[in-house]
Design a protein around this motif. Sequence first.
Motif, PDB file in Angstrom:
ATOM      1  N   CYS A 224       0.832  -1.202   0.000  1.00 41.66           N
ATOM      2  CA  CYS A 224       0.000   0.000   0.000  1.00 41.66           C
ATOM      3  C   CYS A 224       0.867   1.252   0.000  1.00 41.66           C
ATOM      4  CB  CYS A 224      -0.882  -0.020   1.246  1.00 41.66           C
ATOM      5  SG  CYS A 224      -2.098   1.292   1.346  1.00 41.66           S
ATOM      6  N   LEU A 225       0.364   2.296  -0.646  1.00 36.41           N
ATOM      7  CA  LEU A 225       0.982   3.620  -0.618  1.00 36.41           C
ATOM      8  C   LEU A 225      -0.086   4.635  -0.240  1.00 36.41           C
ATOM      9  CD1 LEU A 225       3.543   5.193  -2.988  1.00 36.41           C
ATOM     10  CD2 LEU A 225       1.415   6.420  -2.572  1.00 36.41           C
ATOM     11  N   ALA A 226       0.250   5.562   0.652  1.00 40.62           N
ATOM     12  CA  ALA A 226      -0.719   6.537   1.145  1.00 40.62           C
ATOM     13  C   ALA A 226      -0.180   7.957   1.071  1.00 40.62           C
ATOM     14  CB  ALA A 226      -1.089   6.223   2.602  1.00 40.62           C
ATOM     15  N   LEU A 227      -1.089   8.888   0.760  1.00 44.01           N
ATOM     16  CA  LEU A 227      -0.775  10.313   0.723  1.00 44.01           C
ATOM     17  C   LEU A 227      -1.805  11.070   1.553  1.00 44.01           C
ATOM     18  CD1 LEU A 227       0.084  10.741  -3.056  1.00 44.01           C
ATOM     19  CD2 LEU A 227       1.647  11.155  -1.153  1.00 44.01           C
ATOM     20  N   PRO A 228      -1.396  12.196   2.177  1.00 43.12           N
ATOM     21  CA  PRO A 228      -2.337  12.953   3.008  1.00 43.12           C
ATOM     22  C   PRO A 228      -3.361  13.699   2.159  1.00 43.12           C
ATOM     23  CG  PRO A 228      -0.264  14.125   2.828  1.00 43.12           C
ATOM     24  CD  PRO A 228      -0.052  12.791   2.160  1.00 43.12           C
ATOM     25  N   VAL A 229      -4.529  13.915   2.750  1.00 48.77           N
ATOM     26  CA  VAL A 229      -5.550  14.747   2.118  1.00 48.77           C
ATOM     27  C   VAL A 229      -6.044  15.766   3.129  1.00 48.77           C
ATOM     28  CG1 VAL A 229      -6.324  13.099   0.371  1.00 48.77           C
ATOM     29  CG2 VAL A 229      -7.308  13.009   2.643  1.00 48.77           C
ATOM     30  N   TYR A 230      -6.465  16.928   2.610  1.00 44.84           N
ATOM     31  CA  TYR A 230      -6.838  18.063   3.449  1.00 44.84           C
ATOM     32  C   TYR A 230      -8.302  18.401   3.167  1.00 44.84           C
ATOM     33  CZ  TYR A 230      -1.789  18.302   3.875  1.00 44.84           C
ATOM     34  OH  TYR A 230      -0.477  17.990   4.103  1.00 44.84           O
ATOM     35  N   LEU A 231      -9.195  17.770   3.935  1.00 46.99           N
ATOM     36  CA  LEU A 231     -10.630  17.954   3.711  1.00 46.99           C
ATOM     37  C   LEU A 231     -11.260  18.920   4.701  1.00 46.99           C
ATOM     38  CD1 LEU A 231     -11.651  14.234   3.054  1.00 46.99           C
ATOM     39  CD2 LEU A 231     -11.284  16.026   1.360  1.00 46.99           C
ATOM     40  N   THR A 232     -10.693  19.019   5.893  1.00 46.39           N
ATOM     41  CA  THR A 232     -11.312  19.838   6.939  1.00 46.39           C
ATOM     42  C   THR A 232     -10.417  20.965   7.420  1.00 46.39           C
ATOM     43  OG1 THR A 232     -10.523  18.297   8.634  1.00 46.39           O
ATOM     44  CG2 THR A 232     -12.729  17.917   7.739  1.00 46.39           C
ATOM     45  N   SER A 233      -9.155  20.973   7.027  1.00 50.75           N
ATOM     46  CA  SER A 233      -8.211  22.011   7.440  1.00 50.75           C
ATOM     47  C   SER A 233      -7.273  22.301   6.281  1.00 50.75           C
ATOM     48  CB  SER A 233      -7.408  21.554   8.663  1.00 50.75           C
ATOM     49  OG  SER A 233      -6.293  22.398   8.884  1.00 50.75           O
ATOM     50  N   PRO A 234      -6.899  23.564   6.095  1.00 53.51           N
ATOM     51  CA  PRO A 234      -5.974  23.887   5.005  1.00 53.51           C
ATOM     52  C   PRO A 234      -4.531  23.483   5.290  1.00 53.51           C
ATOM     53  CG  PRO A 234      -6.499  25.850   6.247  1.00 53.51           C
ATOM     54  CD  PRO A 234      -7.377  24.764   6.788  1.00 53.51           C
ATOM     55  N   THR A 235      -4.221  23.152   6.539  1.00 52.76           N
ATOM     56  CA  THR A 235      -2.829  22.860   6.891  1.00 52.76           C
ATOM     57  C   THR A 235      -2.630  21.495   7.551  1.00 52.76           C
ATOM     58  OG1 THR A 235      -3.134  23.994   9.016  1.00 52.76           O
ATOM     59  CG2 THR A 235      -2.264  25.296   7.178  1.00 52.76           C
ATOM     60  N   THR A 236      -3.668  20.920   8.134  1.00 52.63           N
ATOM     61  CA  THR A 236      -3.546  19.642   8.846  1.00 52.63           C
ATOM     62  C   THR A 236      -4.330  18.562   8.111  1.00 52.63           C
ATOM     63  OG1 THR A 236      -3.358  20.797  10.964  1.00 52.63           O
ATOM     64  CG2 THR A 236      -3.920  18.450  11.035  1.00 52.63           C
ATOM     65  N   PRO A 237      -3.696  17.435   7.771  1.00 56.97           N
ATOM     66  CA  PRO A 237      -4.427  16.378   7.065  1.00 56.97           C
ATOM     67  C   PRO A 237      -5.614  15.874   7.891  1.00 56.97           C
ATOM     68  CG  PRO A 237      -2.059  15.957   7.026  1.00 56.97           C
ATOM     69  CD  PRO A 237      -2.288  17.068   8.001  1.00 56.97           C
ATOM     70  N   SER A 238      -6.744  15.723   7.244  1.00 59.22           N
ATOM     71  CA  SER A 238      -7.898  15.121   7.916  1.00 59.22           C
ATOM     72  C   SER A 238      -7.759  13.611   7.940  1.00 59.22           C
ATOM     73  CB  SER A 238      -9.185  15.499   7.187  1.00 59.22           C
ATOM     74  OG  SER A 238      -9.126  15.051   5.838  1.00 59.22           O
TER      75      SER A 238
END
Length: 274
Positions: A224-238
């Motif tokens: 598996c490979l994972a990348l962060p996504v920013y759905l609820t904060s512009p600076t902290t990954p949700s």
Amino acid sequence: MEHTQTYDDSTAPGEDGVAGAEGGRLVGSDRVLAVLKELARHPGGVGLEELTRAMGSPKPTVHRALGALRRAGLAGQDARGRYVLGDEFLRMAFAHHEARPEHVRVRPVLAALAHRFGETAHYAVLDGHEVVYRAKVDPPSGAVRLTSTIGGRNPAHTTAVGKLLLTRQLSSLKEVEAWTGGSPLERRTPRTLCAAADLHRELEATRERGYGVDDQENETGVNCLALPVYLTSPTTPSGAVSISALAYRTPLATLVDALDEIRALLGPLGEPHR
């Protein structure tokens, strides 16, 4: 390995009037919720005797809990008299899941990733020592059954998503040791990182490269490979989006080589805004 818990018929209300744990046993509302969770493990239904054995509880105790769940519509019985999750529980679960803004926003990205790589794509968040899967899309064809299900959990230290998100919380060996509680972590496969020092080194490498990997550490034959996504904060990954692939079909190196393409498919959701 399955674990059983012992339940007590007595109740021990606390200051809020809700029964809780007493002497290591679950009582009152905790007992009812434990029966509900066990029911969810048996989508084909389960008999009272089997449920009683699975929980290690007296039959009257389990029967009373089932009665409370049935009155609330959270449990029912099928034509064979076996207990199943109730329609009201399913209605609430699906309505809540479909209404999550993050689920709606991330699903097109998961669908694009699943279509491009022919593998399963997930969106998951960190919850303590575990990751929780909030969304999942299987490829149009060739899907295999993984341990992940929407709402399901896996240990954070065995997953690409978990290790990636832990880099935001654990920045030193001392913090990793405190997080592990001084004990070896659960071993899922021969490749699982179970020692605090090994996990710390992996978190350092993950932080430096900006993506997480699971090299058959949670399931043998699956990477598996994972990348962060920013759905609820512009600076902290949700949370994080991941691609879980059969190692023989899509090696981890293939996913790493396609990193730029994966980031392009994530688009703005994968970019922090400062």
